[in-house]
Scaffold this active site. Structure first.
Site, PDB file in Angstrom:
ATOM      1  N   ASP A  41      96.600  64.929  23.306  1.00  0.00           N
ATOM      2  CA  ASP A  41      97.747  64.010  23.385  1.00  0.00           C
ATOM      3  C   ASP A  41      99.094  64.699  23.424  1.00  0.00           C
ATOM      4  O   ASP A  41     100.122  64.039  23.502  1.00  0.00           O
ATOM      5  CB  ASP A  41      97.695  62.988  22.231  1.00  0.00           C
ATOM      6  CG  ASP A  41      97.916  63.607  20.874  1.00  0.00           C
ATOM      7  OD1 ASP A  41      97.748  64.832  20.724  1.00  0.00           O
ATOM      8  OD2 ASP A  41      98.258  62.865  19.937  1.00  0.00           O
ATOM      9  N   GLY A 126      96.989  62.747   3.452  1.00  0.00           N
ATOM     10  CA  GLY A 126      96.322  64.021   3.719  1.00  0.00           C
ATOM     11  C   GLY A 126      94.824  63.868   3.895  1.00  0.00           C
ATOM     12  O   GLY A 126      94.086  64.840   3.928  1.00  0.00           O
ATOM     13  N   LEU A 129      93.215  60.691   8.052  1.00  0.00           N
ATOM     14  CA  LEU A 129      93.066  59.386   8.705  1.00  0.00           C
ATOM     15  C   LEU A 129      94.436  58.835   9.088  1.00  0.00           C
ATOM     16  O   LEU A 129      94.642  57.638   9.154  1.00  0.00           O
ATOM     17  CB  LEU A 129      92.305  58.422   7.788  1.00  0.00           C
ATOM     18  CG  LEU A 129      90.887  58.897   7.450  1.00  0.00           C
ATOM     19  CD1 LEU A 129      90.249  58.000   6.389  1.00  0.00           C
ATOM     20  CD2 LEU A 129      90.004  58.947   8.693  1.00  0.00           C
ATOM     21  N   GLU A 164     107.998  63.123  12.658  1.00  0.00           N
ATOM     22  CA  GLU A 164     107.063  64.218  12.324  1.00  0.00           C
ATOM     23  C   GLU A 164     107.640  65.550  12.805  1.00  0.00           C
ATOM     24  O   GLU A 164     107.591  66.547  12.093  1.00  0.00           O
ATOM     25  CB  GLU A 164     105.713  64.004  13.021  1.00  0.00           C
ATOM     26  CG  GLU A 164     104.979  62.767  12.604  1.00  0.00           C
ATOM     27  CD  GLU A 164     103.885  63.029  11.565  1.00  0.00           C
ATOM     28  OE1 GLU A 164     103.692  64.184  11.156  1.00  0.00           O
ATOM     29  OE2 GLU A 164     103.250  62.041  11.177  1.00  0.00           O
ATOM     30  N   ASP A 176      98.352  59.232  17.008  1.00  0.00           N
ATOM     31  CA  ASP A 176      98.269  58.583  15.696  1.00  0.00           C
ATOM     32  C   ASP A 176      99.231  57.401  15.615  1.00  0.00           C
ATOM     33  O   ASP A 176      98.888  56.333  15.098  1.00  0.00           O
ATOM     34  CB  ASP A 176      98.603  59.580  14.580  1.00  0.00           C
ATOM     35  CG  ASP A 176      97.652  60.753  14.576  1.00  0.00           C
ATOM     36  OD1 ASP A 176      96.589  60.651  15.197  1.00  0.00           O
ATOM     37  OD2 ASP A 176      97.983  61.777  13.952  1.00  0.00           O
ATOM     38  N   TYR A 226      97.619  73.963  13.822  1.00  0.00           N
ATOM     39  CA  TYR A 226      97.930  72.897  14.777  1.00  0.00           C
ATOM     40  C   TYR A 226      99.072  73.275  15.737  1.00  0.00           C
ATOM     41  O   TYR A 226      98.931  73.179  16.956  1.00  0.00           O
ATOM     42  CB  TYR A 226      98.282  71.601  14.025  1.00  0.00           C
ATOM     43  CG  TYR A 226      98.488  70.444  14.951  1.00  0.00           C
ATOM     44  CD1 TYR A 226      97.426  69.627  15.317  1.00  0.00           C
ATOM     45  CD2 TYR A 226      99.736  70.174  15.499  1.00  0.00           C
ATOM     46  CE1 TYR A 226      97.603  68.574  16.197  1.00  0.00           C
ATOM     47  CE2 TYR A 226      99.923  69.124  16.378  1.00  0.00           C
ATOM     48  CZ  TYR A 226      98.855  68.328  16.713  1.00  0.00           C
ATOM     49  OH  TYR A 226      99.039  67.300  17.597  1.00  0.00           O
TER      50      TYR A 226
HETATM   51  C1  GLA Z   1      96.792  65.078  14.758  1.00  0.00           C
HETATM   52  C2  GLA Z   1      98.062  64.782  15.555  1.00  0.00           C
HETATM   53  C3  GLA Z   1      97.728  64.000  16.828  1.00  0.00           C
HETATM   54  C4  GLA Z   1      96.621  64.661  17.619  1.00  0.00           C
HETATM   55  C5  GLA Z   1      95.446  65.027  16.714  1.00  0.00           C
HETATM   56  C6  GLA Z   1      94.410  65.821  17.445  1.00  0.00           C
HETATM   57  O1  GLA Z   1      96.239  63.916  14.249  1.00  0.00           O
HETATM   58  O2  GLA Z   1      98.968  64.041  14.771  1.00  0.00           O
HETATM   59  O3  GLA Z   1      98.882  63.843  17.601  1.00  0.00           O
HETATM   60  O4  GLA Z   1      97.090  65.771  18.334  1.00  0.00           O
HETATM   61  O5  GLA Z   1      95.856  65.761  15.579  1.00  0.00           O
HETATM   62  O6  GLA Z   1      93.857  65.068  18.455  1.00  0.00           O
END
Ligand code: GLA
Length: 397
Positions: A41, A126, A129, A164, A176, A226
């Protein structure tokens, strides 16, 4: 939404206790579990999350003091911005999301001068979810209900994503926020992150169930790899473009274009790109399979997705791999994979409905025996979609 919900009741009571006046408005936003389509995404790609029945509730009212006052029941903690120029990043983690949304909304024209907010929820922060997106979306919605300031759903998602990026240090994509803001009560939602478009994906009812099993490896996205992965995906795109392929993002690259670049791109970047390119296909194939009731194919695609995240994207964790493998080998399981940002977190499992309890017990037993960890296992049921409105008895009706 039925406002007689335990979280909304609790947060309304807490608001009165904390601020000495009743809340005028309430907001709610759910967490999510992603069935397939991870780390796509932020490259314009596709994802297929489902909303949860768990989420975040917020009570709001015009404040008696200038600025913003916050209370979070889960932390028994208050936070405050005495002026709108105060530094949001100095607030505790949870408060940055809330204050970030209010400050950015205000900068974009939302007429708010004094505000009190109380926050509660049944989704652990955390837990992987999407609690942070749920906090941000619930804040944005309650603020809009209170002030009458309007935004499209896409604008709200982008604003919450910006929070974020600017205040939590996570260069996340938009899945998300879109899942929390737009998921339907039942079924999943196909997220098209390039166009910020969400399309509901219905599946024949009663044929499969989904479990979310927590691995016990907690991870904070801002500390995990990440942001590194996001950076690598950008480098992979640039390297592909250098080979004459015109694409605005990795969603715009297909397997036929990528395969000849094996041995020409740095291996690591090739593998990162291969995950994203193949994952986008898997998401679309999964949508078709689920809509047509072909759960065996959908399950196989979930399992392939796990391998791709483990081997090409290297965003899993040995313990999560083990848990996914136990799940994949269990009788009546159609597919299982790591879900969300990765580097720990949860596994999502697709199970035949009459076997859900047996599979949940087996996975709990395996975790206890081999990891000395008693995992939370969540059975996905009807989601509670995002909502905001007046608090009952607020006298605003
Ligand atoms: C986290 C990020 C999302 C997405 C996922 C992995 O949840 O907030 O934007 O990149 O990781 O798919």
């Amino acid at each position: 939404m039925n406002t007689d919900h335990p979280v909304l009741n609790a947060v309304s009571r807490q608001f009165q206790l904390s601020f000495g006046h009743p809340a005028s408005h309430l907001g709610w936003a759910p967490g999510r579990v992603n069935l397939i389509g991870d780390h796509t995404d932020y490259q314009g790609g596709f994802a297929l999350p489902m909303g949860l029945h768990l989420g975040v509730g917020i009570a709001a009212g015009v404040g008696a003091e200038p600025g913003l006052r916050l209370y979070a029941s889960s932390y028994h903690e208050t936070a405050q911005l005495t002026t709108w120029n105060s530094d949001v990043t100095r607030l505790p983690g949870w408060a940055r999301y809330v204050a970030g949304v209010v400050v950015l909304s205000r900068q974009k024209g939302c007429p708010v001068d004094t505000l009190d907010l109380a926050i509660d929820g049944d989704l652990n922060q955390g837990s992987g979810l999407s609690s942070s997106a749920a906090i941000s979306v619930a804040t944005a919605l309650v603020l809009q209900a209170l002030t009458g300031w309007q935004q499209t759903a896409a604008e709200t998602c982008l604003l919450c994503q910006e929070v974020e990026h600017r205040f939590a240090g996570v260069q996340c994509g938009i899945m998300d926020q879109m899942a929390s803001r737009l998921c339907p009560a039942s079924g999943a939602v196909l997220v098209d992150s390039r166009n910020i478009k969400a399309s509901p994906v219905r599946m024949p009812p009663g044929q499969v169930e989904f479990l979310v099993v927590e691995s016990g490896v907690s991870r904070s996205l801002s500390e995990s790899g990440y942001n590194d992965r996001r950076e690598e995906s950008a480098q992979a795109l640039a390297a592909i473009q250098d080979h004459g392929i015109e694409a605005e993002d990795l969603r715009g690259v297909n397997q036929k274009q990528l395969e000849p670049l094996l041995g020409k791109l740095p291996t690591l970047l090739y593998r990162r790109a291969r995950h994203i390119v193949t994952e986008n296909h898997r998401v679309l194939d999964t949508c078709r399979a689920l809509q047509g009731g072909d759960f065996a194919t959908a399950g196989e695609l979930m399992t392939q997705s796990h391998k791709s995240l483990r081997d090409d994207y290297e965003s899993s964790h040995p313990r999560v791999d083990q848990l996914a493998e136990w799940a994949q080998k269990a009788r009546s399981v159609l597919g299982a994979r790591i879900t969300g940002g990765g580097f720990g977190g949860n596994v999502v499992v697709m199970v035949e409905p009459d076997a859900t309890d047996r599979v949940a017990d087996k996975l709990k037993h395996d975790c206890r025996q081999h990891f000395d960890h008693d995992p939370t296992v969540l059975k996905i049921s009807t989601a509670l979609p995002a909502w905001s409105g007046e608090a009952a008895g607020s006298g605003n009706a």
